[in-house]
Design an enzyme around this catalytic site. Structure first.
Site, PDB file in Angstrom:
ATOM      1  N   GLY A   1       0.826  -1.191   0.000  1.00 29.02           N
ATOM      2  CA  GLY A   1       0.000   0.000   0.000  1.00 29.02           C
ATOM      3  C   GLY A   1       0.868   1.252   0.000  1.00 29.02           C
TER       4      GLY A   1
ATOM      5  N   GLN B   1      11.660  -4.396   6.776  1.00 29.61           N
ATOM      6  CA  GLN B   1      11.006  -3.094   6.657  1.00 29.61           C
ATOM      7  C   GLN B   1      12.016  -1.990   6.377  1.00 29.61           C
ATOM      8  OE1 GLN B   1       7.772  -2.796   6.153  1.00 29.61           O
ATOM      9  NE2 GLN B   1       7.022  -2.048   8.099  1.00 29.61           N
TER      10      GLN B   1
ATOM     11  N   GLY C   1       7.902   1.451   9.771  1.00 35.60           N
ATOM     12  CA  GLY C   1       7.491   1.248   8.383  1.00 35.60           C
ATOM     13  C   GLY C   1       7.948   2.335   7.441  1.00 35.60           C
ATOM     14  N   GLU C   2       8.232   3.502   7.968  1.00 34.75           N
ATOM     15  CA  GLU C   2       8.494   4.634   7.084  1.00 34.75           C
ATOM     16  C   GLU C   2       9.891   5.220   7.223  1.00 34.75           C
ATOM     17  OE1 GLU C   2       4.478   6.932   6.613  1.00 34.75           O
ATOM     18  OE2 GLU C   2       4.396   5.655   8.379  1.00 34.75           O
TER      19      GLU C   2
END
Lengths: 676, 162
Positions: A223, A572, A638-639
Site C-alpha cells: 500500500g 522493513q 514502516g516509514e
C-alpha cells in the site's frame, strides 16, 4: 520466527481482494475524463448498452444516490464538473471483464472543456497558507529572527530543491468486490490498509450506518499509503453492484492507479541555513511549496521535520499550497518527512561543504537538548549514536571530503550521509483475546499489508501471555473484528499492539477473555517529543561516460525503541531504503501540461528499483529503551527507512562528481548536463 | 472457442473468449489465483508462469494461443505438502513482504535456474557462468518487488542455486 502467513503466500493460496470466489460476479470498468477541466455535456451509453453481456452503464446522466457530504474524490457521477484528467466519469458493467472493458470503450462522452492549470511553481498567484498541514500541525512556525541569524552567520546556504510527483505503485492494483445481501448489508472485499476506517468511509459515502457495511482485507499486496484512505474503485464496486443487482468486481489497471489512487505531491523547497565558524546553526528556514486539487485540500507536512531535527536559535518553517486542476495528492510512505528530509539533509550537506566541516560532525554539533520547535523533552533520541555507529561501520573516517577526485576507470566514486527521523505515535485501538481449544485467539481489525502485522501481533500476544507463539492465532483484516486504526503513520504495531497487550493482560486475570479499548490510555499519554531517528550512508559510482549512477552500498542505522522482531524489522528498513533509492535515481511521474493528467503511467516508464539496481543494502539498529511509548516500548519502523536515503545518495553523487543536483530524480541526463 | 491445455499436470478444456489472456484464464476461469496481475503489460513479472518449462509473462499470452501447452503456476511448484526448495528458502530468508510479487518471483526463479547461457553481466559469454548474486540480480530483474525484498530474494535463490 518466520512470517505466520509465509506458507500461503509462497504457495499462491493467500487471497487478495480481487481473488475471493464469488458466485455470479460481474465486472465494472471505468470511463475516465479526457479533459482536465470543464463539464461533461453528455454521456451516450446507447452503443455500449447494446453490446454483449452488458448489464448497465453508470454516469452523471443518472446520478447514483450518495451522501451529500461525500468526499470529492469519492462522490462518483454526482456532478458534471471535471476536476482533473483521468477522473472517473462513468463505468460499464458486464458479465465478464472483457465485455465490460469493451463496453467502457464504447461509451461516448461529450465535453465542454475549460482552460486548465496543472503546473506547480513557487510564484504561482494561487499559493496560500493552509490552516493546518497533515495531520494537524500548524502550517507555519517561527522562533527567533531568521534574517538576523543569517546576517551574523559565518557560512550561509540558500538553495532550492525540487521533487517530482511520485506514485506509490504497490504491486497489487486496487481492487474491490462488492456484494449486497438481501437485508441491504454491503460486504466489500477491498485492498485497504484499514478495514475499520474503510468501512466507515464507504458507509459514510453511501449514506449508510457503519453497521450495514463490512470490509474484508485479509491479505493486501502493499500500500505504502495509497490504500490508507478509501479510493473510488471501492465506491464504484458498491454502486455498480447496487445498480445491476449482482456482485461486482472492480480491478484498476496500473494506468488507472496513477490517476485515481493518490500520489506524493511534487515539492519546491527553499532552505536557508546559517552557521557560525564552529558549524553551529544560527538560522534555519524551510519553506515548502506544494499542490492539491480543487476537490480536496491535502496539505503535506513537508517542512515539519525541521521543527524536530536541529538546534537553531532562529527557526522558521512554512507551507504554501496551490489548488490545481489535478487529482488530489495523498499519502505516500513518510509523507512530509520523506521529501522534507531530502531537502533539509541535502542542504545540510551543502552547509558542511561550505563550512569545511565533516557532515557527520556538523549534525552532531547541532544536536538539540529538547525538541527545537515545541521545547518538549524527547522520550528518547539517539541520532548522534546512530551517526557514530554508522560512521564506524561504513568506514567514514577514511573518507577524503574533497568532491570529484576518486576515479576508477570510467567510474567516479563518492560517499554521502544523511539523517532520518519519523514520529513515534499511537492511536486508540480495540482488541479481544479469548481461549479457544486450549490456544489463544487474538482478534483485531488490523491490516497486514506486508509489514508482518500478523506475525508481530502473534509475538506480542505470546510474550504477554507467556506462551509459545504457535499457541496464538491472530485474526485481522476484517471490519467485523474489534475496531482498529489504519496501517499508516508507522502507528500500526504501536496502536494494535497496545490493545493486544491489554486484552491479554485481562485474559490472564480472568482466565477466559480479555477485551481492550485503549482510547482512555492513549488520551493520557504524557506530552513528549516521540520520534525514531536514524543515519543513512550511501556509496555511489557515477559513470563519467553515461552518467549512470550505481549504488554498491547503502547502510542504515536506526534507533527506534525496542525492535520486536529482528527479521521483520530488517525487511522493513531495507525495503524503505530500496524505495528511497528509487526516489533518488529513477522515480518520476510527469504532469502533462498540455492536456492535464499524468505521463509515464506504467511500470515501463515509471521506474521502480529492479533487482539489478539493488546491491548491498543493510540495516542495523541500536538498543533503545523508551518506556514512554507504549507497553511494548517500540517505535514505528514502516516509514523511517525511506527518510534520508535520497539525500544520502544525492550527497554521495556530489562527493563523487562535484555536481550538486537539486532536482530529483538524479538521472544520467542531469549528471551529464553542462554546468550552469 | 475451446482449447485444451495442461495446468499443473491436469488436462483442462475451456471455452475462452479470444480476447482473454492466459493470466485471466488462470485467475478468472480456473480459480488459480496464485498468478498475479500487477500491470497486465509484461512490465512487472507478477504473472510469471512456466509455459512448457520456460518462464513467461502470462498477461502477454492470449489464452487461445496456449492450446496444447503445459503450464506450471505457483500452485504447481510444491510436491504435495512438501514445498519446492525455492518456496522454503523464500520463507527462511524473508524474501517477501506483501507477497503479491512472490508467485511470479518463484516461477521466474524456478525457470531461471534451468536456463543455461550467458547474461548481460557475464564476463565471458563462451563459458556458462556460476549463479553469483550479480548474475541472479540480472536474471531476476524482470520481476519487480515494490516492498524492496530484493536483498532477501537474491540470498534465497542463491542458497537454492548452490
Amino acid at each position: 520466527m518466520n512470517r505466520v502467513e509465509g506458507r500461503v503466500k509462497v504457495t499462491g493460496l493467500a487471497t487478495y481482494a480481487a481473488e475471493y470466489p464469488v458466485e455470479g460476479v460481474a465486472h465494472a470498468y471505468p470511463v475516465q475524463s479526457l479533459i482536465a477541466k470543464g463539464r461533461v455535456a453528455r454521456v451516450d451509453a446507447s452503443q455500449a448498452l447494446d453490446m454483449p453481456g452488458v448489464l448497465g452503464v453508470l454516469s452523471v446522466e443518472d446520478p447514483p444516490q450518495l451522501a451529500p457530504d461525500a468526499d470529492g474524490e469519492l462522490a462518483l457521477f454526482q456532478s458534471r464538473d471535471v476536476a482533473y484528467r483521468g477522473q472517473l466519469i462513468a463505468a460499464a458493467v458486464a458479465d465478464t471483464y472483457e465485455n465490460a472493458r469493451a463496453a467502457a470503450d464504447a461509451v461516448r462522452v461529450e465535453y465542454e472543456p475549460a482552460d486548465h492549470d496543472v503546473g506547480l511553481r513557487a510564484d504561482h498567484p494561487g499559493l496560500y497558507r493552509p490552516e493546518v498541514v497533515n495531520p494537524n500541525y500548524p502550517a507555519d512556525t517561527e522562533h527567533g529572527d531568521v534574517e538576523a541569524g543569517l546576517a551574523e552567520a559565518a557560512t550561509t546556504v540558500d538553495v532550492t530543491y525540487t521533487t517530482p510527483v511520485l506514485h506509490n505503485n504497490p504491486m497489487e492494483p486496487h481492487a474491490a468486490v462488492a456484494l449486497w445481501d438481501a437485508e441491504g448489508r454491503l460486504l466489500v472485499y477491498n485492498s485497504t490498509q484499514g478495514a475499520s476506517p474503510d468501512r466507515d468511509t464507504i458507509a459514510g459515502t453511501l449514506g449508510l450506518p457503519p453497521s450495514r457495511v463490512r470490509v474484508v482485507a485479509r491479505h493486501v499486496g502493499g500500500g505504502f499509503g495509497c490504500k490508507g484512505s478509501t479510493r473510488p474503485h471501492a465506491v464504484l464496486a458498491a454502486l455498480a453492484s447496487r445498480a445491476v443487482g449482482r456482485p461486482v468486481k472492480v480491478v484498476l489497471t496500473r494506468q488507472q492507479m496513477f490517476d485515481v489512487t493518490g500520489y506524493r505531491t511534487p515539492t519546491i523547497q527553499r532552505l536557508r541555513l546559517g552557521a557560525d565558524a564552529e558549524g553551529r546553526l544560527t538560522a534555519l528556514e524551510h519553506v515548502a511549496y506544494e499542490q492539491s486539487s480543487t476537490l480536496v485540500e491535502f496539505a503535506e507536512q513537508t517542512a515539519t521535520p525541521a521543527r524536530t531535527m536541529y538546534a537553531a536559535p532562529a527557526l522558521r518553517t512554512a507551507h504554501r499550497l496551490v489548488r490545481l486542476d489535478v487529482a488530489t495528492p495523498s499519502w505516500m510512505r513518510a509523507p512530509g518527512e520523506c521529501p522534507g528530509m531530502y531537502a533539509l539533509e541535502s542542504a545540510l550537506d551543502e552547509l558542511a561543504c561550505a563550512a569545511g566541516i565533516d557532515p557527520v560532525e556538523l549534525r552532531v554539533r547541532n544536536e538539540p537538548e529538547t525538541e527545537p520547535e515545541s521545547g518538549l523533552p524527547f522520550s528518547s533520541r539517539n541520532l548522534v549514536a546512530c551517526l557514530r555507529e554508522g560512521a564506524r561501520r561504513f568506514g567514514w573516517d577514511r573518507r577524503d571530503p574533497e568532491p570529484g577526485v576518486r576515479r576508477e576507470g570510467e567510474w567516479l566514486v563518492g560517499t554521502g550521509v544523511a539523517a532520518s527521523t519519523y514520529p513515534a505515535r499511537r492511536r486508540p485501538s480495540q482488541a479481544v483475546a479469548t481461549v479457544r481449544n486450549g490456544d489463544f485467539l487474538i482478534q483485531v481489525a488490523a491490516a497486514d499489508i506486508g509489514t508482518g502485522a500478523r506475525t508481530v501481533l502473534t509475538r506480542i500476544a505470546a510474550e504477554t501471555l507467556g506462551v509459545a507463539p504457535d499457541r496464538v492465532h491472530v485474526e485481522l483484516g476484517d471490519s467485523d473484528l474489534p475496531d482498529a486504526p489504519v496501517a499508516g503513520g508507522s502507528m500500526g504495531t504501536a496502536s494494535w499492539g497496545s490493545a493486544v497487550v491489554r486484552a491479554c493482560e485481562e485474559l490472564m486475570k480472568n482466565g477466559k477473555e480479555g477485551r481492550a479499548d485503549t482510547t482512555d490510555e492513549v488520551a493520557t499519554d504524557a506530552e513528549l517529543a516521540r520520534h525514531a531517528f536514524g543515519a543513512q550512508f550511501a556509496e555511489v559510482r557515477v559513470s563519467a561516460v553515461t552518467g549512470e549512477v550505481r549504488v554498491p552500498r547503502l547502510l542504515g542505522v536506526f534507533a527506534a525503541g525496542r525492535i520486536l522482531d529482528a527479521g521483520l524489522a530488517r525487511s522493513q528498513f531495507i525495503g524503505g531504503m530500496t524505495m528511497g533509492l528509487g526516489m533518488a535515481l529513477m522515480e518520476e511521474t510527469l504532469t502533462d501540461e498540455e492536456f492535464g493528467g499524468f505521463l509515464r503511467r506504467d511500470l515501463a516508464q515509471y521506474h521502480v528499483p529492479a533487482c539489478a539496481d539493488v546491491a548491498d543494502v543493510e540495516a542495523v539498529w541500536l538498543e533503545e529503551e523508551d518506556d514512554a511509548l507504549n507497553p511494548m516500548g517500540n517505535k514505528g519502523i514502516g516509514e523511517i527507512g525511506i527518510v534520508g536515503t535520497a539525500a544520502a545518495i544525492g550527497n554521495a553523487v556530489h562527493h563523487a562528481t562535484g555536481r550538486r543536483i537539486r532536482d530529483l530524480p538524479i538521472t544520467p541526463a542531469k549528471i551529464l548536463a553542462p554546468s550552469p | 472457442m475451446d482449447i485444451t491445455l495442461q495446468v499443473n499436470g491436469l488436462p483442462r478444456t475451456v471455452d475462452v473468449d479470444p480476447r482473454m489472456s492466459l493470466l485471466d484464464l488462470l485467475r478468472e476461469r480456473l480459480g488459480l489465483i496464485g498468478s498475479k496481475k500487477g500491470c497486465d503489460h509484461g512490465q512487472c513479472g507478477a504473472c510469471t508462469v512456466l509455459v512448457d518449462g520456460r518462464r513467461a509473462n502470462s498477461c502477454l499470452a492470449l489464452a487461445v494461443a496456449m492450446d496444447g501447452s503445459e503450464i506450471t503456476t505457483v500452485e504447481g511448484l510444491a510436491n504435495g505438502d512438501e514445498l519446492h526448495p525455492l518456496q522454503a528458502a523464500f520463507i527462511e530468508h524473508d524474501a517477501f513482504q506483501c507477497g503479491y510479487c512472490t508467485p511470479g518471483q518463484l516461477c521466474s526463479a524456478a525457470g531461471m535456474l534451468g536456463e543455461p547461457g550467458p547474461s548481460a553481466v557475464t564476463p565471458d559469454v563462451l563459458v556458462d557462468p556460476d549463479l553469483t548474486p550479480e548474475e541472479i540480480r540480472e536474471r531476476m530483474s524482470g520481476n519487480l518487488c515494490r516492498c524492496g525484498a530484493y536483498v532477501n530474494i537474491v540470498s534465497a535463490i542463491a542458497e537454492v542455486a548452490r
